[in-house]
Design an enzyme around this catalytic site. Structure first.
Site, mmCIF file in Angstrom:
data_model
loop_
_atom_site.group_PDB
_atom_site.id
_atom_site.type_symbol
_atom_site.label_atom_id
_atom_site.label_comp_id
_atom_site.label_asym_id
_atom_site.label_seq_id
_atom_site.Cartn_x
_atom_site.Cartn_y
_atom_site.Cartn_z
ATOM 1 N N ILE A 45 44.100 42.825 34.178
ATOM 2 C CA ILE A 45 43.489 41.664 34.826
ATOM 3 C C ILE A 45 43.435 41.946 36.328
ATOM 4 C CG2 ILE A 45 43.601 39.188 35.204
ATOM 5 C CD1 ILE A 45 43.152 40.058 32.244
ATOM 6 N N LYS A 46 42.237 41.835 36.901
ATOM 7 C CA LYS A 46 42.054 42.112 38.327
ATOM 8 C C LYS A 46 42.401 40.880 39.156
ATOM 9 C CE LYS A 46 38.640 44.904 39.779
ATOM 10 N NZ LYS A 46 37.267 45.469 39.946
ATOM 11 N N ILE A 47 43.310 41.091 40.110
ATOM 12 C CA ILE A 47 43.743 40.034 41.022
ATOM 13 C C ILE A 47 43.596 40.561 42.443
ATOM 14 C CG2 ILE A 47 45.735 38.683 41.820
ATOM 15 C CD1 ILE A 47 46.802 38.770 38.949
#
Length: 369
Positions: free
Chosen positions: A141-143
């Protein structure tokens, strides 16, 4: 058949990921070909990539219609489409994920809404939802690595969610990201939970730095350093990576099965036509790193790349470049903050455009019911 120049990069212990995804590349077999022939070992996505994929093709129309008829919101429709693509790509890369050191590669990245870049709690909530919805262990998941993102990264890692930290431009923030990752692992270990199998990358953006800094170099009579500051920052980031992940603090986690958070080079297409189109790939090949490249850069490297380990050897030169830039009055931390702010806006615009396009198709679909 001769080995692809792209595939040869893996001989130097660097992984090439593709910065692109759509249904056509999977349906046509081209993505599988990139895995087999070019040794591509993962995929990253962002709102702009999905906006282009969904807006410029009819491949998603039937799904949009179905989801619209279920009463889904525009954002829910988008993530329904994206999750389907991410799951399919993750399944294609599962053999890569399971080879060699399990979990070293084979990851597909999906980003939280760019509108959450300054919202810690909102980021954590959506990261949990996306992680559960995708349901694949080889997904990240890109944060964004904003100040607000740091706490979200720590929380997600502590919960066993793989994280691709995006939008990094400066060394101070990069080091704070490594601390968030390690702290998240420590939190998890303190709860008596396993730190084995959790993966993360820290995505350091390159070409945008030079676009902003090069005109300043010209003004200060340092034209010979044009195109060198981003590479210098990347090499210094790699130096931080080597120090942090060989520390006693991390070794305690490594003994429990933790793996280092690899640094990933992003924004690797050359924006200045005077530069080589493989400049940001060529200079930063080195062990335990990732480079995510758009299709045109991958094709250029396949054609005329010259793979060699150049990353660590360039650190002394990088130190000199940054000293000269700072001595001339270039505020590199100020540059990194400006680029972070602009980067969020650059992802918000295509995201909003994407939702508007989905809304248009949704209204058409509902009119035909």
């Amino acid at each position: 058949m001769a080995t692809s120049n792209v595939k040869k990069i893996h001989d130097f212990d660097q992984s090439i990921w593709l910065d692109f995804i759509d249904r056509k590349i999977m349906d046509s077999g081209d993505l599988q070909k990139l895995i087999d022939e070019d040794g591509v070992r993962g995929v990253t996505s962002n709102p702009a990539i999905f906006e282009k994929a969904i807006s410029s093709s009819s491949d998603y129309d039937a799904d949009i219609k179905e989801l619209a008829q279920q009463g889904k919101s525009n954002e829910d429709i988008f993530y329904g489409l994206a999750i389907s693509d991410i799951q399919r790509a993750a399944d294609m890369f599962k053999p890569v994920y399971e080879e060699e050191v399990r979990g070293a590669d084979g990851y597909i990245s999906l980003e939280v809404s760019p509108h959450l870049a300054r919202d810690t709690e909102g980021t954590v909530k959506q990261a949990r939802e996306l992680w559960k919805a995708v349901g694949r262990e080889n997904v990240m998941i890109k944060i964004p690595g904003t100040v607000e993102g740091l706490a979200a990264i720590r929380t997600c890692i502590s919960e066993g969610i793989n994280v691709n930290v995006t939008l990094l431009f400066g060394l101070e923030r990069y080091e704070a990201v490594t601390d968030a990752y390690i702290s998240g692992l420590e939190d998890r270990a303190a709860k008596g939970e396993s730190v084995d199998g959790i993966a993360s990358v820290a995505s350091f953006f390159l070409s945008r730095i030079d676009v902003l800094v090069d005109p300043q170099l010209d003004e200060k009579g340092l034209g010979e350093l044009k195109g060198e500051v981003a590479i210098a920052l990347a090499r210094k980031a790699y130096e931080i990576y080597q120090r942090v992940f060989s520390s006693d603090r991390f070794k305690k986690l490594e003994e429990k099965g933790a793996t280092p958070q690899r640094v990933l080079w992003a924004s690797t297409s050359s924006k200045n036509p005077a530069f080589s189109d493989v400049k940001y790939v060529e200079a930063l090949i080195g062990p335990k790193t990732v480079n995510t490249v758009p299709m045109e850069t991958l094709e250029a490297y396949r054609d005329h790349g010259q793979p060699a380990d150049r990353l660590a050897a360039g650190i002394p030169e990088a130190t000199d470049v940054l000293k000269k830039a700072e001595a001339a009055g270039i505020d590199l931390e100020g540059v990194s903050q400006q680029l972070e702010d602009e980067g969020i806006e650059k992802f918000n615009k295509p995201y909003d455009k994407l939702l508007a396009a989905i809304d248009e198709q949704k209204q058409k679909a509902l009119q035909t019911v």
